[in-house]
Design an enzyme around this catalytic site. Structure first.
Site, PDB file in Angstrom:
ATOM      1  N   GLY A  61       0.806  -1.221   0.000  1.00 40.58           N
ATOM      2  CA  GLY A  61       0.000   0.000   0.000  1.00 40.58           C
ATOM      3  C   GLY A  61       0.834   1.264   0.000  1.00 40.58           C
ATOM      4  O   GLY A  61       1.911   1.320   0.590  1.00 40.58           O
ATOM      5  N   GLY A 108       0.208  -5.466   1.053  1.00 40.71           N
ATOM      6  CA  GLY A 108      -0.933  -5.526   0.145  1.00 40.71           C
ATOM      7  C   GLY A 108      -0.567  -6.015  -1.234  1.00 40.71           C
ATOM      8  O   GLY A 108      -1.394  -6.612  -1.933  1.00 40.71           O
ATOM      9  N   GLU A 131       4.418  -4.186   7.463  1.00 40.35           N
ATOM     10  CA  GLU A 131       3.552  -3.383   8.335  1.00 40.35           C
ATOM     11  C   GLU A 131       3.644  -3.833   9.790  1.00 40.35           C
ATOM     12  O   GLU A 131       3.382  -3.056  10.709  1.00 40.35           O
ATOM     13  CB  GLU A 131       2.100  -3.417   7.834  1.00 40.35           C
ATOM     14  CG  GLU A 131       1.458  -4.785   7.761  1.00 40.35           C
ATOM     15  CD  GLU A 131       1.649  -5.490   6.435  1.00 40.35           C
ATOM     16  OE1 GLU A 131       0.815  -6.348   6.108  1.00 40.35           O
ATOM     17  OE2 GLU A 131       2.640  -5.203   5.727  1.00 40.35           O
ATOM     18  N   ASP A 139      -2.713  -7.207   7.035  1.00 42.59           N
ATOM     19  CA  ASP A 139      -4.016  -6.911   6.447  1.00 42.59           C
ATOM     20  C   ASP A 139      -4.223  -7.648   5.137  1.00 42.59           C
ATOM     21  O   ASP A 139      -3.468  -8.547   4.791  1.00 42.59           O
ATOM     22  CB  ASP A 139      -4.134  -5.398   6.216  1.00 42.59           C
ATOM     23  CG  ASP A 139      -3.075  -4.868   5.259  1.00 42.59           C
ATOM     24  OD1 ASP A 139      -2.126  -5.605   4.940  1.00 42.59           O
ATOM     25  OD2 ASP A 139      -3.197  -3.722   4.816  1.00 42.59           O
TER      26      ASP A 139
END
Length: 196
Positions: A61, A108, A131, A139
Site C-alpha cells: 500500500g 498488500g 507493516e 491486512d
C-alpha cells in the site's frame, strides 16, 4: 498505473509504477477491480496473468496515499474497504489467475499474489509483511492466510514481518511454483511471442 492487455484468450494485468515499486493506490485498486470484473464476465477470457513492471511485483500500500487521505473526501477507511473487497474478489475469482512475481512482493502487494491459483516466484522474489514492524496488524487477508500456514510460521511472520525468498515461499505454501530467473525470462519472452 495499471495496464490491461487482451491477447486471444489471455488477459494480462501489469502493475505499472516501477519508479514507485508498483505501490497500491486507490487508483490502482479501482483499475484492478475494473479489469477483473470485466474479464470475469468475458467468455473469451480464460486466463488472467498479473505481473509488475520493473524490479518489484508490488511493495504494498501507498502510505503517502493514506496520510493524504486524512484531509480528502475519500477517507482512508473507504480506501481500505475497497482494497479488502478487491482481495476478497481475487480469493473468489471464477477464472484461472497466475501471478508472475519477481522482486519485491510485500504487504498488500503480496495479497495480490498469494490467493491466486498459481503464483510463480524466482530467486529474486522477496516476500514480507513489513507493516508488522510499525505495529500495524497484517491486512488484506493475511490474518486468514498466515493462520493457515504450518506450525507457528504464520504467527511468526505476522509478528515479525520476516522476509521469505522464492523457494521459502513455495515450501511455506504462499506460492505454487519456483522457476529460476533465467528460465522465467525465456518463458516470458516465449509468451510475448505467442500472443503478439
Amino acid at each position: 498505473v495499471v495496464v490491461g492487455e487482451e491477447l486471444d484468450h489471455v488477459r494480462i494485468i501489469t502493475l505499472n509504477r516501477p519508479r514507485h515499486l508498483n505501490v497500491i493506490s486507490s487508483k490502482v485498486v479501482s483499475l484492478l477491480a475494473k479489469y477483473l470484473e470485466k474479464w470475469e464476465r468475458d467468455e473469451q477470457a480464460q486466463l488472467i496473468l498479473i505481473k509488475g513492471a520493473g524490479r518489484a511485483f508490488s511493495a504494498g500500500g501507498d502510505l503517502k496515499m493514506f496520510y493524504e487521505g486524512r484531509k480528502s473526501k475519500d477517507s482512508c477507511l473507504e480506501v481500505v474497504y475497497r482494497m479488502y473487497w478487491l482481495c476478497y474478489h481475487i480469493h473468489t475469482y471464477k477464472k484461472t489467475q497466475v501471478a508472475l512475481v519477481q522482486g519485491i512482493s510485500m504487504g498488500g502487494g503480496a495479497s495480490l499474489m498469494v490467493p491466486m491459483k498459481f503464483s510463480v516466484v524466482t530467486e529474486k522474489t522477496v516476500f514480507a509483511t513489513p507493516e508488522a514492524s510499525i505495529g500495524f496488524h497484517v491486512d488484506c487477508g493475511f490474518s486468514y492466510m498466515l493462520s493457515h500456514l504450518p506450525g507457528h510460521l504464520g504467527e511468526y511472520l505476522a509478528l515479525t514481518g520476516a522476509r521469505l525468498n522464492g523457494k521459502e515461499l513455495v515450501v511455506a505454501g504462499l506460492a505454487t511454483h519456483f522457476v529460476p530467473l533465467e528460465v522465467s525470462s525465456v518463458i516470458y519472452v516465449d509468451l510475448n511471442l505467442c500472443f503478439s
